[in-house]
Design a protein around this motif. Structure first.
Motif: not given
Ligand SMILES: Cc1cc2nc3c(=O)[nH]c(=O)nc-3n(C[C@H](O)[C@H](O)[C@H](O)COP(=O)(O)OP(=O)(O)OC[C@H]3O[C@@H](n4cnc5c(N)ncnc54)[C@H](O)[C@@H]3O)c2cc1C
Length: 442
Positions: A34-52
């Motif tokens: 994507s050319n609209n990335l936020i959080f660009q420097n992914k250095k570790a396995p990443r988990v994104v949770v939707v909903g707090g």
């Protein structure tokens, strides 16, 4: 039939296009950045949770605890957390809003994950990219915990009607403006009929509509307001803690609560303030209409929702592993799940601890953990002065034969008279404080 030159040209173009399409289809898709990335420097396995909410906060904390090397990002559209549990007490001015309100930033700081205050808007499941209102986020694992939305289609397919009834008579089964509107209606009520409804299906928090009826009736009684709480229940009886609520309705609120089971609503006339059920007609001075529930809309938008035996458009997941069918790195937990568990905060919180273990096991390349039952623990108040409550506590059992879950030997205390009722009410506060601490602190 003879082909003209023009027809031949058209045909050859279509054939060429078809060839182009099929050769495109046969080449393997390249991962798209994507050319609209936020959080660009992914250095570790990443988990994104939707909903707090009750599930997402617990997921974010426990993924980090079970896989400390992972990067966890919690995407939540609201700026602060307001609790639905205990909110029936706030509606009748028994507790402060402060008791219900909590800080997402604190939860993220204390538990070493990142809070991202935006809304998820879609997902590219092939390239592992979550679209949000702030930009795109790459993920290795994606966990949805977006809760419920309302489904007004059982009453009318007309979207204007749905918008109007929601705005004028909100259900207040999601926190925020709906609760503020309902509280103002109750505190300013001058008398007459106040209608509440209970939907069929597996709606959010089975006892909450009955608890709310008790709280509002108690408030009207204490203030000496000549009012009737009319509870129109689509079910054939009180759906849970029925003994406790029935005795409270009969012994404490005989002159204040009218309970009508089997009330299938056929028409709600907002201009004439009239509700028509299969057998009766009711007029109202004010109301709060609770329609059927469905899984939160983001699941449908992301193409991971399906109709279930309980409700429409809940999560399309494997009911034991919580993985989205066809996408084993995407999970859904909390009230959006399709299982018949009670849609409650305690259930969502404890379930998320198991789902966090499932995700962490993948990150840590470990064996999948054994299925663990969520725990439903729910205390409802039946009176404010004195404060008295009733409770249910249960886990679940899975039947291989029916592929369904059921309550496993629930423990209840539905006698609200005497000391045990007062003790139950006190434990409601202790329960809430311990769960808030569990979600927001280390
Ligand atoms: C009046 C009332 C009383 C209750 N009493 C009790 C009780 O006593 N005990 C009990 O255990 N439970 C109780 N509950 C039930 C409990 O509140 C819910 O079961 C619980 O909130 C479910 O947790 P969840 O995480 O699945 O959903 P939620 O807590 O609703 O959280 C979902 C979150 O996802 C966010 N979200 C949704 N879509 C997006 C998106 N596209 N992008 C970003 N964020 C998004 C929402 O803003 C929300 O914060 C009660 C509920 C009500 C309404």
């Amino acid at each position: 039939m003879k082909l003209s030159r023009r027809d031949a040209l058209k045909l050859s173009t279509s054939v060429a296009l078809l060839g182009a399409t099929s050769s495109f289809a046969s080449t393997k898709k390249q991962p798209q950045k994507s050319n609209n990335l936020i959080f660009q420097n992914k250095k570790a396995p990443r988990v994104v949770v939707v909903g707090g909410g009750w599930s997402g906060l617990s997921l974010a904390k426990h993924i980090k605890l079970n896989a400390p090397q992972s990067e966890v990002i919690l995407v939540e559209q609201k700026t602060e957390f307001v609790s639905c549990p205990m909110s029936n007490l706030w509606l009748v001015d028994k507790i402060d809003l402060e008791f219900l309100t909590h800080d997402f930033l604190e939860a993220a700081r204390e538990n070493n994950y990142t809070f991202c205050n935006g809304a998820a808007t879609g997902v590219d499941k092939t390239n592992n990219i979550l679209h949000t209102s702030l930009g795109d986020i790459e993920y290795d694992y994606l966990a949805f915990a977006p809760g419920i939305d309302y489904d007004y289609s059982f009453w009318s397919e007309d979207e204007d009607f749905a918008r109007r009834i929601h705005q004028e008579y909100p259900p207040a089964f999601k926190p925020g403006s709906e609760h503020i509107t309902l509280r103002n209606k109750i505190l300013n009520f001058k008398g007459g009929n106040f209608i509440f409804t209970v939907p069929a299906g597996n709606y959010r928090c089975l006892p909450a509509p009955y608890e709310r009826a008790c709280m509002v009736a108690d408030y009207f009684k204490q203030k000496g307001i000549k009012a009737k709480v009319i509870l129109l229940d689509e079910n054939n009886d009180i759906t849970i803690k029925d003994h406790g609520f029935h005795t409270a309705f009969n012994k404490l609120y005989k002159d204040y609560i009218e309970y009508h089971p089997n009330s299938l609503i056929e028409e709600i006339n907002l201009d004439e303030k009239r509700v028509v059920t299969e057998f009766e007609e009711f007029s109202f001075d004010d109301a709060s209409f609770y329609p059927h529930v469905r899984g939160a809309k983001i699941l449908e938008i992301c193409g991971i929702a399906k109709d279930t035996i309980y409700n429409r458009l809940e999560a399309d997941i494997n009911q034991l592993t919580y993985e989205v069918n066809g996408y084993p790195n995407i999970y859904v937990s909390g009230d959006a799940r399709p299982m018949g568990f009670s849609k409650s905060g305690n259930t969502s919180n404890t379930e998320a601890k198991y789902v966090a273990k499932l995700i962490a096991a993948k990150i840590n390349k470990q064996k999948r953990p054994q299925w663990e039952s969520p725990v439903t623990l729910c205390i409802s108040l039946v009176s404010i002065a004195p404060e008295r409550g009733i409770f249910i506590h249960s886990e679940y059992a899975y039947s291989q034969k029916t592929k369904q879950f059921s309550f496993a030997t629930p423990v209840t205390n539905e006698i609200w008279q005497g000391e045990s009722g007062e003790r139950n009410a006190q434990s409601a506060y202790e329960w809430a404080k311990s769960l808030y601490a569990d979600m927001f602190q280390k």
